[in-house]
Design an enzyme around this catalytic site. Structure first.
Site, short mmCIF file in Angstrom:
data_model
loop_
_atom_site.label_atom_id
_atom_site.label_comp_id
_atom_site.label_asym_id
_atom_site.label_seq_id
_atom_site.Cartn_x
_atom_site.Cartn_y
_atom_site.Cartn_z
N CYS A 83 0.28 -1.36 -0.07
CA CYS A 83 -0.06 0.54 0.29
C CYS A 83 1.01 1.42 0.03
O CYS A 83 1.54 1.59 -0.83
CB CYS A 83 -1.38 0.48 1.35
SG CYS A 83 -2.37 1.00 1.53
N TYR A 84 0.91 2.41 1.55
CA TYR A 84 1.85 3.04 1.33
C TYR A 84 3.63 2.64 0.81
O TYR A 84 4.19 3.81 0.23
CB TYR A 84 1.55 3.62 3.00
CG TYR A 84 2.82 4.71 2.48
CD1 TYR A 84 2.07 6.54 1.82
CD2 TYR A 84 3.46 5.02 3.57
CE1 TYR A 84 3.09 7.37 2.40
CE2 TYR A 84 4.77 6.45 3.73
CZ TYR A 84 4.18 7.13 3.31
OH TYR A 84 5.02 8.85 3.72
N GLU A 172 -2.21 -8.95 4.05
CA GLU A 172 -1.16 -9.50 5.44
C GLU A 172 -2.36 -9.91 6.65
O GLU A 172 -3.36 -10.50 7.07
CB GLU A 172 -0.49 -8.53 6.44
CG GLU A 172 -1.10 -7.81 6.97
CD GLU A 172 -0.73 -5.79 5.77
OE1 GLU A 172 -1.32 -4.98 5.85
OE2 GLU A 172 -0.23 -6.94 4.46
N SER A 224 4.75 -13.77 38.69
CA SER A 224 3.61 -13.15 38.29
C SER A 224 2.62 -14.50 38.90
O SER A 224 1.22 -14.31 39.64
CB SER A 224 3.55 -12.06 37.71
OG SER A 224 2.75 -13.23 36.42
N GLY A 225 2.84 -15.29 37.74
CA GLY A 225 1.95 -16.58 37.66
C GLY A 225 0.69 -16.36 36.73
O GLY A 225 0.13 -17.48 36.24
N GLY A 226 1.43 -15.45 35.77
CA GLY A 226 0.75 -16.06 34.07
C GLY A 226 1.21 -15.86 33.79
O GLY A 226 2.94 -16.80 33.59
N VAL A 227 1.01 -15.99 32.73
CA VAL A 227 1.52 -17.68 30.80
C VAL A 227 3.24 -16.85 31.04
O VAL A 227 3.88 -17.88 31.10
CB VAL A 227 0.46 -17.44 29.90
CG1 VAL A 227 1.71 -18.13 28.77
CG2 VAL A 227 -1.21 -17.66 30.47
N ASP A 228 3.15 -15.47 30.74
CA ASP A 228 4.59 -15.29 30.41
C ASP A 228 5.55 -15.00 31.53
O ASP A 228 6.69 -16.26 31.05
CB ASP A 228 5.00 -13.59 30.05
CG ASP A 228 3.59 -13.24 29.08
OD1 ASP A 228 2.84 -13.97 28.29
OD2 ASP A 228 2.94 -12.06 29.13
N SER A 229 5.38 -15.09 33.05
CA SER A 229 6.50 -15.84 33.75
C SER A 229 6.56 -16.51 34.31
O SER A 229 7.03 -17.10 34.46
CB SER A 229 6.21 -14.78 35.01
OG SER A 229 4.86 -14.99 35.54
N SER A 230 5.73 -17.58 34.06
CA SER A 230 5.21 -19.18 34.14
C SER A 230 6.79 -19.78 33.30
O SER A 230 7.33 -20.82 33.76
CB SER A 230 3.49 -19.64 34.48
OG SER A 230 2.63 -19.18 35.35
N LYS A 370 1.93 -13.03 22.42
CA LYS A 370 1.57 -14.05 23.82
C LYS A 370 1.70 -15.88 22.90
O LYS A 370 2.10 -16.58 23.61
CB LYS A 370 0.15 -13.24 23.84
CG LYS A 370 -0.12 -14.51 25.14
CD LYS A 370 0.58 -14.53 25.99
CE LYS A 370 0.21 -12.56 26.88
NZ LYS A 370 0.49 -13.19 28.14
#
Length: 514
Positions: A83-84, A172, A224-230, A370
């Site tokens: 495009c651009y 895309e 933290s116990g979230g996905v990323d830190s786990s 993610k």
């Protein structure tokens, strides 16, 4: 991370730029997004296999229009303008771009004039997604047309000798059904990228990079116990073993029973060394009376570092490194590209950290989305119960209590959020929703309960569907489920008498309210 192959995406402010990077990665090829004005020397240092120029809202003929260093066309590297990006190619290399007689937005039929290279394997006509107000009126020397629509006689161009291509449409987006094939033709066919960038190859390289960065040092991991830190904790443990020490800080801003669950999971399941620190008083004292969301984020980021530094001293070891689960969207949203893209908000693990911090950061996921982290977690043996968890912001409930933060407000929000999540789980909706949470609003409204008048708080339910959090649509939760959630919250929680449902998409809204 070091990469043997990279597709460089230069961002000119398009709403679809992150999608380009994701689509390339889906082909098994590593991609990086950088600002349009990335210096030529840095581009050379990256040794890209190819360069993609994104779309953007500007007109190339306007004063101050964002343009790349023209030297990119002399690197001998294949270039694709979208495009651009197509208009940049024409404008820079001697063609002409003017305002189109008729602007074109939405679906169009592309007639393919040449089925070699970029359009190899496609039929005579294919549906494409248009979004432009300018068009090519004259091609640069050495280029030929390879596709057209009824409204755009020059819709795709090629200079085969220089391996420079341009398309007026957006391959895309999902609205261009053959878009992935077109990108594959460019990335793998024309650029020669082998397409072997996989979660398994990432793990192998990340382990090497972590060991090289850390050496014989010890690493504190903010868990933290979230996905990323786990997933991060398990990857680090694989890389450096007992020299990893996880610290879970209860900042008073966690969801209901979350800290207890985190400690239990990592001590019992993974047997990873871990310290639990209850710093509720420290965080809430510092946040008292603060209403501005950016100040909240900065205070929380600084307080985390203070707490980690104090804990490191207590442990009696020299910790040089702090590991965090920072993701690519965090980086993109926190760092202004000094051009068409602007800073949306600071993420506490990117823009919220104090400059005086004594730790060196270990952030192996800084280049990942993610869903890529989730795939890596699965390969590392992290349970699906953890992998499938909805994202939770670093500042926690601080950015879901709008206005000033008190213990009473946090307690009320925790219970409301627990009801919401338990009900969407019961309805079988949790896994189809990217993120769901409750926001405590800084307003009170009149209600009636029994024979009495109430004047209590209102909460907003927020649930979205998304691929990576960069764009999102509101989740279509059935009315009967929303009614059950609302009924439970207003009946079971003293202090809330009104529940609303947020039906804003991103953009124009963000997923979190603050």
């Amino acid at each position: 991370m070091t990469h043997t192959e990279t597709i460089l995406v230069l961002d000119f402010g398009a709403q679809y730029t992150q999608l380009i990077g994701r689509r390339v990665r889906e082909l098994g090829v590593y991609s990086e997004i950088h600002p349009f004005n990335m210096p030529l020397a840095k581009i050379r240092d990256l040794h890209p296999a190819g360069i993609i120029l994104s779309g953007g809202p500007s007109s190339v003929y306007d004063d101050g229009a964002p343009l790349p260093d023209p030297g990119i066309f002399e690197l001998g590297v294949p270039v694709l303008g979208i495009c651009y990006g197509l208009q940049i190619i024409a404008h820079t290399l001697g063609g002409k771009v003017d305002a189109a007689a008729r602007r074109e937005y939405g679906q169009a039929d592309l007639a393919i004039d040449d089925h070699r290279d970029l359009f190899a394997g496609l039929s005579e006509k294919t549906s494409v997604w248009m979004s432009h107000g300018d068009a090519l009126s004259a091609m640069p020397k050495g280029f030929e047309p390879i596709g057209h629509t009824s409204n755009a006689p020059i819709c795709a161009i090629r200079n085969a000798a220089r391996k420079v291509f341009g398309v007026q449409f957006h391959p895309e987006v999902v609205h261009t059904p053959d878009g992935k094939k077109i990108l594959s033709n460019f990335v793998i066919g024309i650029c020669g990228a082998p397409g072997n960038w996989t979660p398994a190859s990432f793990i192998e390289q990340a382990v090497k990079d972590i060991r090289a960065q850390v050496g014989d040092g010890h690493v504190l991991c903010a868990l933290s116990g979230g996905v990323d830190s786990s997933v991060l904790a398990v990857l680090l443990h694989r890389a450096i073993g007992e020299r990893l020490h996880c610290v879970h800080i209860n900042n008073g801003l966690m969801r209901k029973n979350e800290s207890e669950q985190v400690v239990r999971t990592f001590r019992d399941l993974f047997h990873i060394p871990m310290t639990y620190l209850d710093a509720t008083d420290l965080f809430l004292d510092r946040l008292a009376g603060v209403t501005d969301p950016e100040r909240k984020r900065k205070i929380i980021g600084a307080t985390f570092i203070d707490a980690f530094e104090q804990e490191a001293k207590k442990l009696g070891r020299s910790f040089e490194f702090l590991a965090q689960g920072t993701l690519y969207p965090d980086v993109i949203e926190s760092v202004s590209f000094k051009g068409p893209s602007v800073t949306i908000k600071s993420h506490h693990n990117v823009g919220g950290l104090p400059e005086r911090m004594k730790f060196k950061l270990v952030e192996p996921f800084r280049e990942l989305f993610k869903d890529e982290v989730r795939n890596i977690g699965r390969l590392l043996g992290v349970p699906e119960e953890l992998i499938g968890r909805h994202p939770f912001p670093g500042p926690g409930l601080a950015v879901r209590v709008l206005g000033d933060i008190t213990r009473e407000k946090l307690a009320l929000l925790r219970e409301a959020d627990d009801i919401f999540i338990s009900e969407i789980r019961s309805a079988g909706l949790y896994d189809s929703i990217w993120q769901a949470f409750v926001v405590l609003l800084p307003v009170r409204s009149v209600g009636v309960m029994g024979d009495g008048r109430t004047y209590e708080s209102a909460v907003a339910l927020r649930a979205v569907t998304s691929m990576d959090g960069m764009t999102a649509d509101w989740a279509r939760i059935p009315p009967e489920v929303l009614a059950r959630i609302s009924g439970r919250i207003t009946n079971e929680l003293r202090g809330i008498n009104r529940v609303v449902y947020d039906i804003s998409s991103k953009p124009p809204a963000t997923i979190e309210w603050e």
